[in-house]
Design an enzyme around this catalytic site. Sequence first.
Site, PDB file in Angstrom:
ATOM      1  N   SER A 101      41.617  44.637  35.562  1.00 59.97           N
ATOM      2  CA  SER A 101      42.737  45.744  34.985  1.00 59.97           C
ATOM      3  C   SER A 101      42.383  45.873  33.321  1.00 59.97           C
ATOM      4  CB  SER A 101      43.942  45.259  34.845  1.00 59.97           C
ATOM      5  OG  SER A 101      44.138  45.288  36.385  1.00 59.97           O
ATOM      6  N   ASN A 117      31.269  48.311  36.028  1.00 56.87           N
ATOM      7  CA  ASN A 117      31.102  47.740  37.571  1.00 56.87           C
ATOM      8  C   ASN A 117      31.650  48.994  38.338  1.00 56.87           C
ATOM      9  OD1 ASN A 117      30.840  46.901  40.050  1.00 56.87           O
ATOM     10  ND2 ASN A 117      32.267  45.217  39.936  1.00 56.87           N
ATOM     11  N   GLY A 138      42.070  45.263  39.857  1.00 58.04           N
ATOM     12  CA  GLY A 138      42.774  46.401  40.375  1.00 58.04           C
ATOM     13  C   GLY A 138      44.262  46.428  40.645  1.00 58.04           C
ATOM     14  N   HIS A 181      30.619  38.275  42.454  1.00 60.58           N
ATOM     15  CA  HIS A 181      31.916  39.110  42.380  1.00 60.58           C
ATOM     16  C   HIS A 181      32.712  38.751  43.444  1.00 60.58           C
ATOM     17  CE1 HIS A 181      34.927  42.155  41.913  1.00 60.58           C
ATOM     18  NE2 HIS A 181      34.408  42.467  40.742  1.00 60.58           N
ATOM     19  N   GLU A 206      36.771  36.621  35.934  1.00 58.05           N
ATOM     20  CA  GLU A 206      37.750  37.639  36.606  1.00 58.05           C
ATOM     21  C   GLU A 206      38.861  37.046  37.698  1.00 58.05           C
ATOM     22  OE1 GLU A 206      35.804  41.686  36.778  1.00 58.05           O
ATOM     23  OE2 GLU A 206      35.077  40.654  38.381  1.00 58.05           O
ATOM     24  N   GLU A 229      34.654  40.111  45.226  1.00 58.88           N
ATOM     25  CA  GLU A 229      34.766  40.892  46.594  1.00 58.88           C
ATOM     26  C   GLU A 229      33.651  40.486  47.505  1.00 58.88           C
ATOM     27  OE1 GLU A 229      34.823  44.595  44.262  1.00 58.88           O
ATOM     28  OE2 GLU A 229      36.917  44.050  43.706  1.00 58.88           O
ATOM     29  N   LYS A 235      31.316  49.391  41.493  1.00 55.36           N
ATOM     30  CA  LYS A 235      31.352  49.019  42.945  1.00 55.36           C
ATOM     31  C   LYS A 235      30.989  50.088  43.719  1.00 55.36           C
ATOM     32  CE  LYS A 235      35.587  46.412  41.100  1.00 55.36           C
ATOM     33  NZ  LYS A 235      36.629  45.880  41.319  1.00 55.36           N
TER      34      LYS A 235
END
Length: 242
Positions: A203, A8, A167, A95, A161, A97, A10
């Site tokens: 991660s 991904n 991250g 996702h 996730e 985000e 992003k």
Amino acid sequence: MTKFIICNWKMNLGNQDSIEFLNQIEMKSLNNDHQFIICPPYTSLGLVANNLKSKESDWHLGAQNCSDQDKGARTGDISAAMLKDLGCNYTILGHSERRQYHQESNESVKGKALKVITHGMIPIICVGETEEDYIQGKTIDVLTEQLSGSVPSNQCIVAYEPVWAIGTGKVPTIKEIETVHQSIDNVMQDLGFLNIPIVYGGSVKPDNINQILSKPTVSGVLIGGASIQPESMNAIIKEVCL
Ligand code: 13P
């Protein structure tokens, strides 16, 4: 069992950067046990598709989102048909985000997933608990609600996730990942959806990928940061393919 290695990107790598990146990647997998999927931003999809084709690569293409509508007055949106047209086989949906910054609901994710499936692609539906949920022991409850609301059929991949692992360099223990994946599978079975691949994201790096992939309940990984640096991506390919 084939394991999915999903990248991904992003909102990273424009056209020039995408090509420079791909030219530095050792793309020919040395075994058939892994399916690599690159999910660039919309603007690089066409270019990456052509690059993969010109290299006769067996890597697949995926998008990071799509509309829950077919066409019409939806400024800035991209339909599932448009993604299929560009050569996508997969689309990441829901996702964290997007759930956080675009207030995406489970219902909207489900609507998008149905469009993706209708156009012959596979949705990669993301679920995950926040750090607060995790600390309060609410992980399974949160995931159950997300899964029940956003997965429309068994034609999908579920990506677990944990939001707190994205991250941050923090990763759940292998035991925790296994337990959560087993719980996700149980929820899916209760919904009548059997044998759904469940991938882990958060991660994932060259030094932990093989340990994570070694577990039978883990059908693959969804990689963010480590998938946009040629060095770490080549290290990941080496780890999993050699
Ligand atoms: P990182 O690998 O950078 O933690 O990102 C994970 C992710 O969000 C993939 O979708």
